[in-house]
Design a protein around this motif. Sequence first.
Motif, mmCIF file in Angstrom:
data_model
loop_
_atom_site.group_PDB
_atom_site.id
_atom_site.type_symbol
_atom_site.label_atom_id
_atom_site.label_comp_id
_atom_site.label_asym_id
_atom_site.label_seq_id
_atom_site.Cartn_x
_atom_site.Cartn_y
_atom_site.Cartn_z
ATOM 1 N N LYS A 440 0.887 -1.197 0.158
ATOM 2 C CA LYS A 440 -0.138 -0.037 -0.125
ATOM 3 C C LYS A 440 0.849 1.143 -0.053
ATOM 4 C CE LYS A 440 -3.777 0.558 2.350
ATOM 5 N NZ LYS A 440 -4.971 0.322 3.306
ATOM 6 N N PHE A 441 2.123 1.228 0.642
ATOM 7 C CA PHE A 441 2.873 2.504 0.815
ATOM 8 C C PHE A 441 3.379 2.536 -0.649
ATOM 9 C CE2 PHE A 441 6.728 4.728 1.954
ATOM 10 C CZ PHE A 441 5.956 5.839 2.533
ATOM 11 N N GLN A 442 3.770 1.636 -1.198
ATOM 12 C CA GLN A 442 4.390 1.636 -2.459
ATOM 13 C C GLN A 442 3.515 2.233 -3.539
ATOM 14 O OE1 GLN A 442 5.908 -2.177 -3.227
ATOM 15 N NE2 GLN A 442 7.821 -1.951 -1.590
ATOM 16 N N ARG A 443 2.249 1.613 -3.277
ATOM 17 C CA ARG A 443 1.168 2.352 -4.316
ATOM 18 C C ARG A 443 0.992 3.646 -4.036
ATOM 19 N NH1 ARG A 443 -4.847 -0.520 -4.040
ATOM 20 N NH2 ARG A 443 -5.954 0.790 -5.773
ATOM 21 N N LEU A 444 1.064 4.168 -2.795
ATOM 22 C CA LEU A 444 1.041 5.855 -2.641
ATOM 23 C C LEU A 444 2.321 6.415 -3.116
ATOM 24 C CD1 LEU A 444 -0.380 5.510 0.937
ATOM 25 C CD2 LEU A 444 -1.534 6.589 -1.196
ATOM 26 N N GLN A 445 3.352 5.623 -3.143
ATOM 27 C CA GLN A 445 4.485 6.522 -3.527
ATOM 28 C C GLN A 445 4.604 6.647 -5.038
ATOM 29 O OE1 GLN A 445 7.551 3.777 -1.611
ATOM 30 N NE2 GLN A 445 8.383 5.718 -1.107
ATOM 31 N N ALA A 446 3.771 5.789 -5.765
ATOM 32 C CA ALA A 446 3.694 5.717 -6.985
ATOM 33 C C ALA A 446 2.549 6.829 -7.466
ATOM 34 C CB ALA A 446 3.189 4.450 -7.659
ATOM 35 N N LEU A 447 1.692 7.151 -6.809
ATOM 36 C CA LEU A 447 0.651 8.124 -6.886
ATOM 37 C C LEU A 447 1.294 9.332 -6.770
ATOM 38 C CD1 LEU A 447 -2.636 6.715 -5.268
ATOM 39 C CD2 LEU A 447 -2.342 7.736 -7.646
ATOM 40 N N LYS A 448 2.149 9.523 -5.925
ATOM 41 C CA LYS A 448 2.815 10.727 -5.400
ATOM 42 C C LYS A 448 3.712 11.116 -6.573
ATOM 43 C CE LYS A 448 4.529 14.073 -2.636
ATOM 44 N NZ LYS A 448 3.721 14.908 -1.887
ATOM 45 N N ALA A 449 4.460 9.987 -7.262
ATOM 46 C CA ALA A 449 5.243 10.346 -8.280
ATOM 47 C C ALA A 449 4.453 10.896 -9.514
ATOM 48 C CB ALA A 449 6.217 9.058 -8.822
ATOM 49 N N GLU A 450 3.288 10.330 -9.744
ATOM 50 C CA GLU A 450 2.329 10.648 -10.718
ATOM 51 C C GLU A 450 1.756 12.201 -10.617
ATOM 52 O OE1 GLU A 450 -1.632 9.275 -13.047
ATOM 53 O OE2 GLU A 450 -1.008 8.121 -11.536
ATOM 54 N N TRP A 451 1.439 12.396 -9.480
ATOM 55 C CA TRP A 451 0.666 13.548 -9.288
ATOM 56 C C TRP A 451 1.401 14.695 -8.249
ATOM 57 C CZ3 TRP A 451 -3.649 14.242 -11.787
ATOM 58 C CH2 TRP A 451 -4.519 12.929 -12.070
ATOM 59 N N ASP A 452 2.428 14.664 -7.733
ATOM 60 C CA ASP A 452 3.367 15.378 -7.079
ATOM 61 C C ASP A 452 4.982 14.972 -7.417
ATOM 62 O OD1 ASP A 452 4.324 17.942 -5.880
ATOM 63 O OD2 ASP A 452 3.687 16.807 -3.875
ATOM 64 N N PRO A 453 5.330 14.910 -8.570
ATOM 65 C CA PRO A 453 6.733 14.252 -8.622
ATOM 66 C C PRO A 453 7.928 15.183 -7.864
ATOM 67 C CG PRO A 453 5.896 15.119 -10.776
ATOM 68 C CD PRO A 453 4.774 15.166 -9.628
ATOM 69 N N ARG A 454 7.633 16.398 -7.793
ATOM 70 C CA ARG A 454 8.828 17.407 -7.413
ATOM 71 C C ARG A 454 8.425 17.420 -5.801
ATOM 72 N NH1 ARG A 454 7.375 22.612 -10.591
ATOM 73 N NH2 ARG A 454 5.340 21.686 -10.609
#
Length: 474
Positions: A440-454
């Motif tokens: 689940k945490f990796q899934r959130l990190q992937a979402l973060k990379a997609e929507w707020d990569p900086r």
Amino acid sequence: MAKPDFSDFPPSFRGATFRPDDPGYAEARTIWNCLTADATPVFIAQCADTEDVVTAVRYASDRDLPFALRSGGHSMDGAGMPDGAFVVDLSQLKDIEIDPASGVVSVASGVTLGEMDAATQRHGLVVPSGTVTTTGVAGLALGGGLGFNTRRFGMTVDNTLAYDMVTVDGRRIRVSAEENAELFWGLRGAGHNLGVVTSFQFQAHKVGPQVHSGLIMYALDQAENIMTALDTHMAGASRALTVDPVLLPAPPLPGVPASLFGTPILVLVVVHTGDAATAVAELEALAALGTPVANTAGPSTWLEANSILDIIGPGGRRNYARGGYIASLTQPVSAAFVEQIGKAPSLNGPGEIAGIAIQALSGACHDFNEDSAAFSRTGATWLWEAVAGWEDPARDEEFLGFTERVLASLKPHVLSNSYVNLTAHQGEEWVCGLYGSPGKFQRLQALKAEWDPRNLLRFNKNIEPASAGTGAAG
């Protein structure tokens, strides 16, 4: 890039803006938690509407400028007004729309729980949410949303239908189970990590206006046995009943013997939203777990019931809390709570508190699958928090030390997953465990990379973006 002086902030912005030397800055930067009162944001963009949010976010994005979000301003870490931050302030967005027939409620991000309750109760409706009326809907709903209706209807995230969001690059999007479905999963628990939510759409339920609520109080020598009995007792109770045990110095309330004022006691905060006959019977059975020194439980309105904890959560003072999930109120857990409340700091006035609050996570909360939202609940039956509120900065170490000692004493019993809202930040390892599993945490990190990569939204309990090519950060 040089740090902006904000002289080029767009004149099309319709709301108010504040720099540290501007008139009104002190009022604009004031939030619920005065523990961070010395923090000095460099610029506050107090948005008048969603277009202002787009303007402020695009300004920050175009300059690679990390920015903080302020809605209700109830963050235990003062994340709404951090030192040195550019702040997008949503607190003036107050629209509320209600469809009485469907129970669908749309709420803008500056609305507080008290304001939402007042509006929905005109139609006999309640959105499952939190328990302190000055809390902002936005922060609560993005983190989870635990309250007196959790056992009956689930968390706020379980009753969220859609979001209107401004992305970190300034685009307006709709997020629901049908639109941007993966982001919908993540917004329900990840806090302000993935974008700027400007409004929420909730499913409300028929509750009130008449309910039963109140406080059942016991001397501390009964506390361990009563708390240890609560798991079994609540397993047989209707979901309309919620019981939140609180250990704290006895307040000077009607019915409390004067001899107990200031002495640690156990208070069962009770709310029953079912029919009157069932409520009376269940509250009587609950009180009989011990011999109360005072009992104020009885008929009330929902608005009265859902403001009952305001007394322990006022703004304008220094506030702090540490907490976590526990699987059950076992004898060792209950004994640890009783021991620690006996070591709480002395209180010098009505504006101070040092207590341990425990909230129920049973019933309907567990009707929803662990993977249905980013929010984690697996294994948890109770959430506890050591709560401290005080006035004098000279006593910081004393009150902060109390919360740390309670946390340390409960460490053998605390689950690795937790609730992001009702505790101060407990470190990066803790954040990684918040959501219940590495997947689940990796899934959130992937979402973060997609929507707020900086990682522009970093003034929070931060989820860093997944590293390029790895699928997970670090």
